[in-house]
Design a protein around this motif. Structure first.
Motif, PDB file in Angstrom:
ATOM      1  N   ILE A  38       0.778  -1.240  -0.094  1.00  0.00           N
ATOM      2  CA  ILE A  38       0.009   0.110   0.115  1.00  0.00           C
ATOM      3  C   ILE A  38       0.776   1.437   0.039  1.00  0.00           C
ATOM      4  O   ILE A  38       0.586   2.234  -0.824  1.00  0.00           O
ATOM      5  N   GLY A  39       1.840   1.058   0.876  1.00  0.00           N
ATOM      6  CA  GLY A  39       3.038   2.577   0.715  1.00  0.00           C
ATOM      7  C   GLY A  39       3.542   2.549  -0.679  1.00  0.00           C
ATOM      8  O   GLY A  39       3.801   3.755  -0.976  1.00  0.00           O
ATOM      9  N   TRP A  40       3.954   1.454  -1.186  1.00  0.00           N
ATOM     10  CA  TRP A  40       4.755   1.582  -2.677  1.00  0.00           C
ATOM     11  C   TRP A  40       3.535   2.067  -3.726  1.00  0.00           C
ATOM     12  O   TRP A  40       3.873   2.743  -4.463  1.00  0.00           O
ATOM     13  N   LEU A  41       2.052   1.668  -3.551  1.00  0.00           N
ATOM     14  CA  LEU A  41       1.149   2.281  -4.480  1.00  0.00           C
ATOM     15  C   LEU A  41       0.915   3.641  -4.137  1.00  0.00           C
ATOM     16  O   LEU A  41       0.832   4.175  -5.263  1.00  0.00           O
ATOM     17  N   VAL A  42       0.962   4.013  -2.967  1.00  0.00           N
ATOM     18  CA  VAL A  42       0.964   5.546  -2.710  1.00  0.00           C
ATOM     19  C   VAL A  42       1.986   6.285  -3.547  1.00  0.00           C
ATOM     20  O   VAL A  42       1.619   7.337  -4.128  1.00  0.00           O
ATOM     21  N   PHE A  43       3.193   5.792  -3.166  1.00  0.00           N
ATOM     22  CA  PHE A  43       4.500   6.167  -3.583  1.00  0.00           C
ATOM     23  C   PHE A  43       4.398   6.384  -5.447  1.00  0.00           C
ATOM     24  O   PHE A  43       4.742   7.349  -5.975  1.00  0.00           O
ATOM     25  N   HIS A  44       3.778   5.232  -5.816  1.00  0.00           N
ATOM     26  CA  HIS A  44       3.975   5.234  -7.326  1.00  0.00           C
ATOM     27  C   HIS A  44       2.940   6.175  -7.873  1.00  0.00           C
ATOM     28  O   HIS A  44       2.964   6.896  -9.042  1.00  0.00           O
ATOM     29  N   THR A  45       1.725   6.114  -7.214  1.00  0.00           N
ATOM     30  CA  THR A  45       0.489   6.865  -7.833  1.00  0.00           C
ATOM     31  C   THR A  45       1.028   8.400  -7.533  1.00  0.00           C
ATOM     32  O   THR A  45       0.628   9.178  -8.575  1.00  0.00           O
ATOM     33  N   VAL A  46       1.659   8.656  -6.504  1.00  0.00           N
ATOM     34  CA  VAL A  46       2.000  10.225  -6.499  1.00  0.00           C
ATOM     35  C   VAL A  46       3.088  10.445  -7.453  1.00  0.00           C
ATOM     36  O   VAL A  46       3.105  11.691  -8.412  1.00  0.00           O
ATOM     37  N   ASN A  47       4.104   9.529  -7.535  1.00  0.00           N
ATOM     38  CA  ASN A  47       5.147   9.926  -8.475  1.00  0.00           C
ATOM     39  C   ASN A  47       4.671  10.100  -9.900  1.00  0.00           C
ATOM     40  O   ASN A  47       5.402  10.874 -10.840  1.00  0.00           O
ATOM     41  N   VAL A  48       3.839   8.878 -10.221  1.00  0.00           N
ATOM     42  CA  VAL A  48       3.335   9.269 -11.655  1.00  0.00           C
ATOM     43  C   VAL A  48       2.428  10.390 -11.924  1.00  0.00           C
ATOM     44  O   VAL A  48       2.706  10.978 -13.136  1.00  0.00           O
ATOM     45  N   HIS A  49       1.526  10.494 -11.200  1.00  0.00           N
ATOM     46  CA  HIS A  49       0.409  11.480 -11.557  1.00  0.00           C
ATOM     47  C   HIS A  49       0.865  12.942 -11.188  1.00  0.00           C
ATOM     48  O   HIS A  49       0.168  13.901 -11.528  1.00  0.00           O
ATOM     49  N   MET A  50       1.551  13.113 -10.024  1.00  0.00           N
ATOM     50  CA  MET A  50       1.965  14.403  -9.387  1.00  0.00           C
ATOM     51  C   MET A  50       3.181  14.747 -10.056  1.00  0.00           C
ATOM     52  O   MET A  50       3.617  15.857  -9.715  1.00  0.00           O
TER      53      MET A  50
END
Length: 153
Positions: A38-50
């Protein structure tokens, strides 16, 4: 989408593998893998979309910190059992390797640039954990205050 699923599976199993390597209790491995995922998914989502690795690291680590607190209460185990393995996917190992490689070949300008990235990411990781622990302490103090206030009525 398929690559995110493949990465997610790899993050989960890498966390479990690291947990086995550092001798985590067997009953904590699955939960540590879930917290890490879950932590990595948050990291990935923020990194890709923001589009920012620093914000992504801070939010990913904050998520790991909060979920580790919940997991530790659920499993009745110390928080660090869930924090350390869940942090592995967020550690800037690639950038740290590039720093050492650039230093070895004499490319000091690129080494300096990569070192600054590593320092910022490490600071972001520390900030995420600090903020998660701050919110936990704030919650516990508020809960204690409300109990004492209710008891004095």
């Amino acid at each position: 989408m398929v690559t995110v699923i493949i990465y997610s599976v790899c993050v989960y199993f890498a966390t479990i593998g690291f947990g086995l390597l550092i001798n985590l209790p067997r009953k904590a491995l699955n939960m540590a893998g879930i917290v890490s995922l879950i932590g990595w998914l948050v990291f990935h989502t923020v990194n890709v979309h923001m589009g920012g690795y620093l914000a992504a690291d801070i939010l990913g680590t904050f998520t790991v910190g909060i979920l580790s607190i919940f997991a530790s209460r659920y499993k009745k185990m110390p928080v660090i059992i869930f924090n350390i393995p869940a942090l592995v996917p967020l550690v800037p190992g690639g950038q740290a390797y590039q720093v050492m490689k650039c230093l070895a070949i004499g490319n000091y300008a690129l080494a300096k640039s990569n070192l600054i990235q590593v320092i910022f990411i490490a600071g972001g990781i520390a900030s995420g954990f600090l903020f998660a622990e701050f919110l936990n302490q704030l919650y516990l103090r508020l809960k204690t205050y409300l109990r004492t206030k209710k008891a004095t009525r």
